[in-house]
Design a protein around this motif. Sequence first.
Motif, PDB file in Angstrom:
ATOM      1  N   GLY A 204       0.812  -1.206   0.000  1.00  0.00           N
ATOM      2  CA  GLY A 204       0.000   0.000   0.000  1.00  0.00           C
ATOM      3  C   GLY A 204       0.848   1.261   0.000  1.00  0.00           C
ATOM      4  O   GLY A 204       2.008   1.259   0.429  1.00  0.00           O
ATOM      5  N   ASN A 208      -2.537  -0.527   3.979  1.00  0.00           N
ATOM      6  CA  ASN A 208      -2.073  -1.829   3.515  1.00  0.00           C
ATOM      7  C   ASN A 208      -2.930  -2.371   2.372  1.00  0.00           C
ATOM      8  O   ASN A 208      -4.131  -2.108   2.306  1.00  0.00           O
ATOM      9  CB  ASN A 208      -2.092  -2.840   4.662  1.00  0.00           C
ATOM     10  CG  ASN A 208      -1.155  -2.463   5.783  1.00  0.00           C
ATOM     11  OD1 ASN A 208      -0.036  -2.016   5.533  1.00  0.00           O
ATOM     12  ND2 ASN A 208      -1.604  -2.633   7.012  1.00  0.00           N
ATOM     13  N   THR A 209      -2.307  -3.129   1.515  1.00  0.00           N
ATOM     14  CA  THR A 209      -3.037  -3.992   0.592  1.00  0.00           C
ATOM     15  C   THR A 209      -3.432  -5.234   1.380  1.00  0.00           C
ATOM     16  O   THR A 209      -2.601  -5.815   2.081  1.00  0.00           O
ATOM     17  CB  THR A 209      -2.141  -4.377  -0.600  1.00  0.00           C
ATOM     18  OG1 THR A 209      -1.711  -3.174  -1.254  1.00  0.00           O
ATOM     19  CG2 THR A 209      -2.884  -5.261  -1.577  1.00  0.00           C
ATOM     20  N   VAL A 210      -4.703  -5.665   1.274  1.00  0.00           N
ATOM     21  CA  VAL A 210      -5.208  -6.722   2.156  1.00  0.00           C
ATOM     22  C   VAL A 210      -5.879  -7.827   1.338  1.00  0.00           C
ATOM     23  O   VAL A 210      -6.764  -7.560   0.516  1.00  0.00           O
ATOM     24  CB  VAL A 210      -6.215  -6.153   3.178  1.00  0.00           C
ATOM     25  CG1 VAL A 210      -6.773  -7.271   4.049  1.00  0.00           C
ATOM     26  CG2 VAL A 210      -5.549  -5.085   4.033  1.00  0.00           C
ATOM     27  N   ALA A 212      -8.017 -11.124   2.360  1.00  0.00           N
ATOM     28  CA  ALA A 212      -8.641 -11.795   3.501  1.00  0.00           C
ATOM     29  C   ALA A 212      -8.433 -13.305   3.413  1.00  0.00           C
ATOM     30  O   ALA A 212      -7.958 -13.843   2.404  1.00  0.00           O
ATOM     31  CB  ALA A 212     -10.123 -11.455   3.550  1.00  0.00           C
ATOM     32  N   ASN A 226      -3.080  -0.904  -2.229  1.00  0.00           N
ATOM     33  CA  ASN A 226      -4.265  -0.572  -1.431  1.00  0.00           C
ATOM     34  C   ASN A 226      -5.535  -1.316  -1.859  1.00  0.00           C
ATOM     35  O   ASN A 226      -6.629  -0.980  -1.413  1.00  0.00           O
ATOM     36  CB  ASN A 226      -4.532   0.940  -1.422  1.00  0.00           C
ATOM     37  CG  ASN A 226      -3.401   1.712  -0.779  1.00  0.00           C
ATOM     38  OD1 ASN A 226      -2.601   2.340  -1.467  1.00  0.00           O
ATOM     39  ND2 ASN A 226      -3.308   1.636   0.536  1.00  0.00           N
ATOM     40  N   GLN A 228      -8.242  -4.225  -1.651  1.00  0.00           N
ATOM     41  CA  GLN A 228      -8.748  -5.112  -0.611  1.00  0.00           C
ATOM     42  C   GLN A 228      -9.569  -6.210  -1.263  1.00  0.00           C
ATOM     43  O   GLN A 228     -10.459  -5.931  -2.074  1.00  0.00           O
ATOM     44  CB  GLN A 228      -9.599  -4.342   0.399  1.00  0.00           C
ATOM     45  CG  GLN A 228      -8.817  -3.265   1.146  1.00  0.00           C
ATOM     46  CD  GLN A 228      -9.678  -2.533   2.164  1.00  0.00           C
ATOM     47  OE1 GLN A 228     -10.593  -3.101   2.755  1.00  0.00           O
ATOM     48  NE2 GLN A 228      -9.369  -1.259   2.389  1.00  0.00           N
ATOM     49  N   SER A 244      -6.562   0.663  -5.092  1.00  0.00           N
ATOM     50  CA  SER A 244      -7.610   1.099  -4.158  1.00  0.00           C
ATOM     51  C   SER A 244      -8.990   0.529  -4.469  1.00  0.00           C
ATOM     52  O   SER A 244     -10.001   1.067  -4.013  1.00  0.00           O
ATOM     53  CB  SER A 244      -7.681   2.635  -4.109  1.00  0.00           C
ATOM     54  OG  SER A 244      -6.451   3.167  -3.665  1.00  0.00           O
ATOM     55  N   LYS A 246     -11.926  -2.324  -4.067  1.00  0.00           N
ATOM     56  CA  LYS A 246     -12.383  -3.256  -3.040  1.00  0.00           C
ATOM     57  C   LYS A 246     -13.204  -4.362  -3.703  1.00  0.00           C
ATOM     58  O   LYS A 246     -14.237  -4.091  -4.316  1.00  0.00           O
ATOM     59  CB  LYS A 246     -13.223  -2.539  -1.988  1.00  0.00           C
ATOM     60  CG  LYS A 246     -12.443  -1.498  -1.194  1.00  0.00           C
ATOM     61  CD  LYS A 246     -13.318  -0.828  -0.139  1.00  0.00           C
ATOM     62  CE  LYS A 246     -12.526   0.200   0.649  1.00  0.00           C
ATOM     63  NZ  LYS A 246     -13.369   0.870   1.688  1.00  0.00           N
ATOM     64  N   GLU A 264     -15.794  -0.554  -6.254  1.00  0.00           N
ATOM     65  CA  GLU A 264     -16.099  -1.672  -5.366  1.00  0.00           C
ATOM     66  C   GLU A 264     -16.931  -2.717  -6.088  1.00  0.00           C
ATOM     67  O   GLU A 264     -17.790  -2.379  -6.906  1.00  0.00           O
ATOM     68  CB  GLU A 264     -16.864  -1.177  -4.133  1.00  0.00           C
ATOM     69  CG  GLU A 264     -16.081  -0.193  -3.275  1.00  0.00           C
ATOM     70  CD  GLU A 264     -16.788   0.153  -1.968  1.00  0.00           C
ATOM     71  OE1 GLU A 264     -17.678  -0.635  -1.556  1.00  0.00           O
ATOM     72  OE2 GLU A 264     -16.452   1.190  -1.370  1.00  0.00           O
TER      73      GLU A 264
END
Length: 336
Positions: A204, A208-210, A212, A226, A228, A244, A246, A264
Motif C-alpha cells: 500500500g 495496507n493492501t489486504v 482476507a 491498497n 482489498q 484502491s 475493493k 467496489e
Amino acid sequence: MTAITLAEIAQALGGQLHGDASILISAIAPLETAGLAEITFLSDARLVALLQSTRAACVIVHPAQAEQAQARGACIVTRDPYLYFARLTQWWRKRLGDMPEPGIHPSAVVHPDAQIDPTASVGALSVIEAGVHIGAHTRIGSRVTIERHCVIGARCVVQSGAVIGGDGFGFAKEGQTWVKIEQLGAVHIGDDVEIGANTCIDRGALGNTVLAQGVKLDNLIQIAHNVQVGENTAMAACVGISGSTKIGANCTLAGGVGVVGHIELADNTHVSGATVISRSLTEPGRYTGVYPFEPHAKWEQNAAVLRQLKKMRDRIKSLEKELAATQARVSPQQES
C-alpha cells in the motif's frame, strides 16, 4: 508410494464404496485415460457416456450416476465428486511424502528481523526482508520475494516467483517528469490463501493492501496498491486489479479480467473472462462484457459500423425530431 486398496481410500475420505474393496490403486488419472489400476472421478453429468468406456479400476461419482457406475465396476458414491477428488489429491500427496519439509532452504536470504513460524517452509533462492511475519504451516516456493513488513497468515501457499510487497505504481507529475511516491504501507494476507506463480501483490501507499482469509489467486495476477480482497474470493490467471479497488467476499474473476481503480465489487460478484469492469458493481450476480469473436473479415465489417455509431445516433435523433414535428402538424388537421 506403493499401491493402496479402495478400502483404505474410503476409510480415509468417506463415501459409499461399491465393489471389491481389495482392488489396488496405484495412481489418480483422468476419466478418459485411466487404467486398470487407477482411480478417477466424474463430476460433469455431460461426460456420463464415458462411464461405459473408461478402463478405471474405480470411479468417484454422484448418487445420480451410482447405478451406471456400479454396472461397470467399482465406484465411490459421494455428493460432490469434485470435492472428493480434491481431498483425494491432498491425501495422496501426503502419502507420497513429497510435501516441503518445514524450514528454510540454505540458499534463501532471510533478514534477521523476519519472523517465520518453525512449521513453515521457505524454498530455494527466496528473499524474506525485514519485519516480515509468516504463519504456521505456510509454504513459500522457490524464488519468492516477500518485502519489508508484509504479513502472511497460516497455511498459505505462495508459488514460485511471486512478489509480495513490491512498490505500488505511484507518481506525481512535475512538469514533464514524474516524482515517485514512496509506498509506505505493506501487504497483509490472511490464513489459507494461495498465491500463484509470478503473481505480484503491491504494498500500500499509506495503508495496507489486504487479502482476507481463503483468497485464491492463479498465476500472473497483478494486485495493485491498497486493493482489498474479501474472504474466499478466487481469481484466474492474468487478472489485473487497479489501485484502491475493493473486491467483496466469495467473488470469482475469470481469466484476463481487468478492474479499474477506486471502485467496489459487491460480495458474490462473478465476472466472465476478459471482461473489463469500469464502474462499481453494487448488486451480486454474473457480469460479462466480452464481444463474441468471429471471422476476421466479418469483424472488420462490424468494426467499420461501430465507428459510425455516433453519426448514426445523431442521424436517428434528427429523424425522430422530424417525425415528431410532422406528427404535430398532422394531428390538428385530423382533429378538424
